[in-house]
Design a protein around this motif. Sequence first.
Motif, PDB file in Angstrom:
ATOM      1  N   LEU A  35       0.859  -1.183   0.000  1.00  0.00           N
ATOM      2  CA  LEU A  35       0.000   0.000   0.000  1.00  0.00           C
ATOM      3  C   LEU A  35       0.900   1.240   0.000  1.00  0.00           C
ATOM      4  CD1 LEU A  35      -3.201   0.320   0.031  1.00  0.00           C
ATOM      5  CD2 LEU A  35      -2.915   1.197   2.338  1.00  0.00           C
ATOM      6  N   CYS A  36       2.014   1.134  -0.693  1.00  0.00           N
ATOM      7  CA  CYS A  36       3.021   2.207  -0.719  1.00  0.00           C
ATOM      8  C   CYS A  36       3.326   2.693   0.688  1.00  0.00           C
ATOM      9  CB  CYS A  36       2.578   3.354  -1.622  1.00  0.00           C
ATOM     10  SG  CYS A  36       2.808   2.988  -3.369  1.00  0.00           S
ATOM     11  N   ASN A  37       3.760   1.755   1.516  1.00  0.00           N
ATOM     12  CA  ASN A  37       3.986   2.069   2.935  1.00  0.00           C
ATOM     13  C   ASN A  37       4.817   3.337   3.141  1.00  0.00           C
ATOM     14  OD1 ASN A  37       3.612   1.193   5.701  1.00  0.00           O
ATOM     15  ND2 ASN A  37       5.818   0.885   5.715  1.00  0.00           N
ATOM     16  N   ASP A  38       5.859   3.487   2.330  1.00  0.00           N
ATOM     17  CA  ASP A  38       6.717   4.667   2.494  1.00  0.00           C
ATOM     18  C   ASP A  38       5.976   5.952   2.109  1.00  0.00           C
ATOM     19  OD1 ASP A  38       6.598   3.732  -0.097  1.00  0.00           O
ATOM     20  OD2 ASP A  38       8.740   3.927  -0.508  1.00  0.00           O
ATOM     21  N   ARG A  39       5.203   5.899   1.048  1.00  0.00           N
ATOM     22  CA  ARG A  39       4.478   7.096   0.603  1.00  0.00           C
ATOM     23  C   ARG A  39       3.396   7.498   1.598  1.00  0.00           C
ATOM     24  NH1 ARG A  39       4.578   8.329  -5.207  1.00  0.00           N
ATOM     25  NH2 ARG A  39       2.542   9.268  -4.875  1.00  0.00           N
ATOM     26  N   ILE A  40       2.578   6.507   2.006  1.00  0.00           N
ATOM     27  CA  ILE A  40       1.423   6.894   2.835  1.00  0.00           C
ATOM     28  C   ILE A  40       1.855   7.370   4.222  1.00  0.00           C
ATOM     29  CG2 ILE A  40      -0.148   5.377   1.573  1.00  0.00           C
ATOM     30  CD1 ILE A  40      -0.163   3.467   3.902  1.00  0.00           C
ATOM     31  N   HIS A  41       3.033   6.913   4.665  1.00  0.00           N
ATOM     32  CA  HIS A  41       3.509   7.409   5.957  1.00  0.00           C
ATOM     33  C   HIS A  41       4.205   8.769   5.817  1.00  0.00           C
ATOM     34  CE1 HIS A  41       2.623   3.336   7.504  1.00  0.00           C
ATOM     35  NE2 HIS A  41       2.446   3.977   8.628  1.00  0.00           N
ATOM     36  N   ASN A  42       4.223   9.285   4.593  1.00  0.00           N
ATOM     37  CA  ASN A  42       4.785  10.622   4.378  1.00  0.00           C
ATOM     38  C   ASN A  42       3.776  11.531   3.684  1.00  0.00           C
ATOM     39  OD1 ASN A  42       7.743  10.645   5.291  1.00  0.00           O
ATOM     40  ND2 ASN A  42       7.575   8.714   4.195  1.00  0.00           N
ATOM     41  N   GLY A  43       2.523  11.242   3.947  1.00  0.00           N
ATOM     42  CA  GLY A  43       1.474  12.142   3.495  1.00  0.00           C
ATOM     43  C   GLY A  43       1.091  12.044   2.032  1.00  0.00           C
ATOM     44  N   LEU A  44       1.583  11.041   1.336  1.00  0.00           N
ATOM     45  CA  LEU A  44       1.200  10.870  -0.067  1.00  0.00           C
ATOM     46  C   LEU A  44       0.188   9.742  -0.192  1.00  0.00           C
ATOM     47  CD1 LEU A  44       4.780  11.005  -1.615  1.00  0.00           C
ATOM     48  CD2 LEU A  44       3.055  12.803  -1.781  1.00  0.00           C
TER      49      LEU A  44
END
Lengths: 301, 272
Positions: free
Chosen positions: B151-160
């Motif tokens: 779930l794009c872990n890196d993106r969603i934890h950076n507001g994307l």
Amino acid sequence: MSFETQAPHWEWYYIAIYFFIGGVSAGAYFIGSLLELLGSDKHRQISRTAYYLAFPLICVTPVLLIADLGRPERFWHLFFYTKEGIPYMNFTSPLSVGTWALLVFGGMSLLSFLNNLIIDGRLKSPALEGLFRHVPHKVYAVIGSFFGFFVAGYTGVLLNITARPLWASTDPLIGSLFIASAASTGAAAIALVMAWQKISSRDAIKEVVVFDRVAMVFELALIAAMIVVAGRYSAPLSKGLYGLIFWGGTVVIGILLPLGLYWYGRRPGAAGVSLTALAAVLVLFGGAMLRIAIVQAGQLQ
Amino acid sequence: MAKGMFVDTSICTGCKACQVACKEWNSLPGDPAHFRRVPDRPYRVAFNFTGDSYDNTVKLSATDWRHVRFIEQFNESRSEARWLFSSDSCKHCNDAGCLNACPVKAIVRTDMGNVFVQQDVCIGCKYCIPACPYGVISFSEKTGTVHKCTLCNDRIHNGLGTACAKACPTGSISFGEVADLRKKADARLARLKGLGFEKANIYGYNEAGGLNVFYLFMDRPSVYGQPEAPVVPQQRLMSSTAVTVASAVVVAAAAMISFRERGEKKKEEVKL
Ligand code: SF4
């Protein structure tokens, strides 16, 4: 178009063979400890043989398990969660609980193994002797048997608790089937070793054989129930290579034939010990084929 | 505050932008073509690609975390056709078979509700693979571990949002709070039903404890290659264990009887 689940691509020579060897070890250990608990001298021969078999066999299994891992060097993560630095077990994962059970069973079978070495005078160490005199051997025999059953059965539960059509549709019977097979192959292994050594009376072997017969009849009943429960999903077990292995290798060669041989061997004047040994070899073969058929047929696409 | 995705297949055009965006963001290599002879062709064909469909990968894999499924229904003369597309991925189940099965806690749920494989913990036992009712999670020989959509872990934890949702040109994939997405889905379903699409349905409200990535389908889920009634395998754990324990008791009792009886018989014989 139908949906598909994926097969884990476990290698038969690691996982199925582990299921088999773990079962033989656990089955033998259970028989050995039961007879130790019943405690008659007449059975002493059987339980020693069982203990001498169980520990070396269970020592082989971690090697097989670890060899099938994608990252073998991380096998210890099974016991220890590295991120938090604490021991770890996942109660919803038969694989996790089973690994711990394997560890406990391995420990108990080592104790029984050493105890027998000491009693037989093959291990002469005053320190160990003193130690073993203080640990009641019946306690670890009971604990070992319990976890032995666990080791024999969890492998089947592990297969049932998946979404693969064959394994899911045979739920909840593979665990039971593997336990019956473990008992039967464990008994056969004991009978084989005893026949091999020629040191034991025919009577002692006979009792093992009687139990083996009961276990095999139970196994046969479970196989029938499993085929009925699975219905059309049992197809992978009835055709092709695995059909041959299952019906030919397990049912005919591994169960029906030895049942017949055991039966024939009961008659006075029959070839006795050598016939029993042959039957035991067939039972062991059948047990290995059972694991291979079920583990591999469940992975066919 | 679980995050998720709503995939509205009714407006998917099958452009595969999501598939490409996923590969790019997550640095997933493309599979090279492997050639082999097949019976009725004089030349060698790449057998790991379909070659007879706009669907190229057919399934999800360790390097294909998104897959646009093409359902190509043509009649014999090809005069009539129906083409359905559905962009598929990990569903981030609320009751996730893979997570339940993992023996080492490599598979975890983050604070945003997504199911994430910790690559440095996974031992490659492969038990999660048959435990996923959707056949999503896959093993990589290269890393010796399992991989799937994060779930794009890196993106969603950076507001994307997720890369696929960002790339989707038609809005077929939307990312957001699951609760908001459900409202959107319900409204869309009502509108489609109003337009006469009777078979339209939402997949993922109840399946596997609720799917954080859920779908609007224009036909039955099985048409889109999804199981109609997926069962999270661990729901059977208790019954399976109970039956196995009962069998162990039967075997133990049988052993006691067969060894005891014999012993006693022998004693009787001795007395005689
Ligand atoms: S779809 Fe499969 S891989 Fe994804 S969370 Fe659910 S069980 Fe795990």
